[in-house]
Design a protein around this motif. Structure first.
Motif, PDB file in Angstrom:
ATOM      1  N   VAL A 120       0.805  -1.229   0.000  1.00  0.00           N
ATOM      2  CA  VAL A 120       0.000   0.000   0.000  1.00  0.00           C
ATOM      3  C   VAL A 120       0.835   1.275   0.000  1.00  0.00           C
ATOM      4  O   VAL A 120       0.279   2.367   0.039  1.00  0.00           O
ATOM      5  CB  VAL A 120      -0.989   0.051   1.193  1.00  0.00           C
ATOM      6  N   HIS A 121       2.167   1.146  -0.059  1.00  0.00           N
ATOM      7  CA  HIS A 121       2.993   2.358   0.000  1.00  0.00           C
ATOM      8  C   HIS A 121       4.129   2.283  -1.021  1.00  0.00           C
ATOM      9  O   HIS A 121       5.264   1.919  -0.699  1.00  0.00           O
ATOM     10  CB  HIS A 121       3.523   2.566   1.423  1.00  0.00           C
ATOM     11  N   VAL A 122       3.789   2.610  -2.257  1.00  0.00           N
ATOM     12  CA  VAL A 122       4.748   2.669  -3.366  1.00  0.00           C
ATOM     13  C   VAL A 122       4.560   4.034  -4.019  1.00  0.00           C
ATOM     14  O   VAL A 122       3.457   4.559  -4.044  1.00  0.00           O
ATOM     15  CB  VAL A 122       4.447   1.536  -4.387  1.00  0.00           C
ATOM     16  N   HIS A 123       5.667   4.615  -4.498  1.00  0.00           N
ATOM     17  CA  HIS A 123       5.569   5.933  -5.153  1.00  0.00           C
ATOM     18  C   HIS A 123       5.958   5.869  -6.625  1.00  0.00           C
ATOM     19  O   HIS A 123       6.981   5.278  -6.980  1.00  0.00           O
ATOM     20  CB  HIS A 123       6.530   6.932  -4.488  1.00  0.00           C
ATOM     21  N   PHE A 124       5.135   6.482  -7.443  1.00  0.00           N
ATOM     22  CA  PHE A 124       5.525   6.856  -8.808  1.00  0.00           C
ATOM     23  C   PHE A 124       5.129   8.313  -8.980  1.00  0.00           C
ATOM     24  O   PHE A 124       3.988   8.684  -8.689  1.00  0.00           O
ATOM     25  CB  PHE A 124       4.807   6.001  -9.860  1.00  0.00           C
ATOM     26  N   PHE A 127      -5.879   8.427  -1.476  1.00  0.00           N
ATOM     27  CA  PHE A 127      -5.199   9.719  -1.413  1.00  0.00           C
ATOM     28  C   PHE A 127      -3.951   9.579  -0.561  1.00  0.00           C
ATOM     29  O   PHE A 127      -3.828   8.670   0.265  1.00  0.00           O
ATOM     30  CB  PHE A 127      -6.100  10.779  -0.767  1.00  0.00           C
ATOM     31  N   LYS A 128      -3.021  10.535  -0.760  1.00  0.00           N
ATOM     32  CA  LYS A 128      -1.832  10.601   0.088  1.00  0.00           C
ATOM     33  C   LYS A 128      -1.596  12.053   0.481  1.00  0.00           C
ATOM     34  O   LYS A 128      -1.692  12.947  -0.373  1.00  0.00           O
ATOM     35  CB  LYS A 128      -0.592  10.092  -0.690  1.00  0.00           C
ATOM     36  N   VAL A 129      -1.304  12.291   1.752  1.00  0.00           N
ATOM     37  CA  VAL A 129      -0.817  13.602   2.173  1.00  0.00           C
ATOM     38  C   VAL A 129       0.412  13.406   3.053  1.00  0.00           C
ATOM     39  O   VAL A 129       0.578  12.367   3.708  1.00  0.00           O
ATOM     40  CB  VAL A 129      -1.870  14.442   2.929  1.00  0.00           C
ATOM     41  N   ALA A 134       1.113   6.267   7.659  1.00  0.00           N
ATOM     42  CA  ALA A 134       2.349   5.833   7.016  1.00  0.00           C
ATOM     43  C   ALA A 134       3.452   5.617   8.051  1.00  0.00           C
ATOM     44  O   ALA A 134       3.527   6.333   9.054  1.00  0.00           O
ATOM     45  CB  ALA A 134       2.802   6.868   5.991  1.00  0.00           C
ATOM     46  N   HIS A 135       4.298   4.640   7.798  1.00  0.00           N
ATOM     47  CA  HIS A 135       5.443   4.336   8.669  1.00  0.00           C
ATOM     48  C   HIS A 135       5.003   4.060  10.112  1.00  0.00           C
ATOM     49  O   HIS A 135       5.789   4.268  11.048  1.00  0.00           O
ATOM     50  CB  HIS A 135       6.466   5.491   8.676  1.00  0.00           C
ATOM     51  N   MET A 136       3.735   3.658  10.300  1.00  0.00           N
ATOM     52  CA  MET A 136       3.206   3.435  11.649  1.00  0.00           C
ATOM     53  C   MET A 136       3.373   4.661  12.537  1.00  0.00           C
ATOM     54  O   MET A 136       3.388   4.567  13.763  1.00  0.00           O
ATOM     55  CB  MET A 136       3.872   2.226  12.315  1.00  0.00           C
ATOM     56  N   SER A 188       6.102  -0.362   1.639  1.00  0.00           N
ATOM     57  CA  SER A 188       7.554  -0.506   1.457  1.00  0.00           C
ATOM     58  C   SER A 188       8.281   0.825   1.214  1.00  0.00           C
ATOM     59  O   SER A 188       9.443   0.955   1.528  1.00  0.00           O
ATOM     60  CB  SER A 188       7.834  -1.433   0.274  1.00  0.00           C
ATOM     61  N   ASP A 189       7.614   1.805   0.596  1.00  0.00           N
ATOM     62  CA  ASP A 189       8.258   3.028   0.092  1.00  0.00           C
ATOM     63  C   ASP A 189       9.101   2.801  -1.150  1.00  0.00           C
ATOM     64  O   ASP A 189       9.891   3.680  -1.525  1.00  0.00           O
ATOM     65  CB  ASP A 189       9.104   3.745   1.150  1.00  0.00           C
ATOM     66  N   PHE A 190       8.946   1.641  -1.794  1.00  0.00           N
ATOM     67  CA  PHE A 190       9.605   1.443  -3.082  1.00  0.00           C
ATOM     68  C   PHE A 190       9.251   2.619  -3.998  1.00  0.00           C
ATOM     69  O   PHE A 190       8.090   3.005  -4.055  1.00  0.00           O
ATOM     70  CB  PHE A 190       9.092   0.121  -3.699  1.00  0.00           C
TER      71      PHE A 190
END
Ligand code: ZN
Length: 299
Positions: free
Chosen positions: A28-32, A135-137, A199-201, A256-258
């Motif tokens: 649930v945590h990948v960035h493009f 969404f992401k903030v 994010a990141h707990m 992961s933050d991949f």
């Protein structure tokens, strides 16, 4: 990419989920990001800029095509793109780009962002109506208060629609006046049905954000970078919280933050496995909880 051999990278990831009997991973945590913005983010990490303040050698620097292909080889079957705005006036640009990306890449979740600005209520409303999936903030980068009055209508829309929002609200890597759990707590007091993914707990304020996940039905935690050697060195997860984290099994999601990570993707999975919270916990975290929250359509 630092040209890590594909086999060396991929095999341990696939062994992990195959060993659990899963069909793949739900991350649930990948960035493009748009290439020009991605480049600037990489620069911040390379320089260990003021938001980073530590060495952070990014491992996965390939083109979008190469990174999508690597995620496929890993067996990551669903992932978002999580754009985030660092100032007013750019959310719409990021959102238009992310929408096209989601159209082109079937595994990716249609992602968007918002910023406290007068237009936010309207563009968030429209995106939700059109079917945006997440969404992401990022308050540490964006430097805004989650309880900024300009966001009131946005939280209302998201609480009603159930659309999840991934929130970087913890004070890692570098605290500022906007980070920490109290602003999110104030938002939740007013919008208790908000589906938030911390994010990141919430690193390093793990206990405060864990308490929010316990108190509010729809607050989740993502594992992003937590339990890796990299995070353990700087912001170790308090071991006395582990029994409560085990009990939160349905609300913990693999992140992961991949690609913006300084170690192999498999290391995140090792970090989770060595907690020893059981195979069913891992299966829920790495697959079932993501499927339940976001669904599999599109993938
Ligand atoms: Zn991230």
């Amino acid at each position: 990419m630092t040209d890590p051999s594909a086999v060396e990278e991929v095999a341990p990831v696939r062994e992990f989920w195959q060993g659990l009997g899963l069909p793949g991973l739900f991350d649930v945590h990948v960035h493009f990001l748009p290439p020009n913005i991605q480049r600037r983010v990489y620069e911040q990490f390379d320089l260990a800029g003021p938001k980073i303040e530590r060495e952070w050698p990014i491992r996965y620097r390939g083109s979008h095509e190469e990174r999508i292909e690597l995620l496929r080889e890993f067996g990551v079957r669903r992932f978002p793109t999580l754009p985030y705005a660092h100032r007013p006036g750019i959310a719409t640009y990021l959102n238009d780009w992310a929408r096209r990306f989601a159209d082109d890449v079937p595994e990716s979740m249609w992602s968007a962002t918002f910023y406290p600005e007068p237009e936010a209520a309207k563009y968030v409303d429209r995106l939700v109506g059109d079917g945006v999936e997440v969404f992401k903030v990022h308050v540490q980068v964006g430097e805004f208060h989650l309880d900024d009055p300009l966001l009131d209508p946005v939280w209302g829309t998201l609480a009603d629609s159930g659309t999840p929002v991934v929130i970087h609200a913890g004070s890692g890597p570098v605290a500022n006046a906007f980070t920490g759990a109290p602003p999110l707590r104030r938002v939740l007091e007013r919008f208790p049905r908000l589906t938030a993914v911390v994010a990141h707990m919430g690193a390093p304020e793990y206990a405060d954000f864990l308490a929010l996940a316990e108190a509010y039905e729809r607050v989740h935690l993502d594992t992003t970078m937590v339990f890796t050697d990299f995070f353990e060195a700087d912001a170790p997860y308090p071991r006395d919280l582990l029994p409560r984290l085990r009990d939160l099994q349905p609300k913990v999601l693999l992140g992961s933050d991949f690609p913006t990570i300084p170690y192999p993707y498999a290391h995140q999975l090792d970090g989770l496995a060595r907690l020893d919270l059981g195979e069913q916990w891992l299966r829920d975290v790495c697959w079932d909880n993501g499927v339940r929250l976001f669904g599999l359509h599109g993938g």
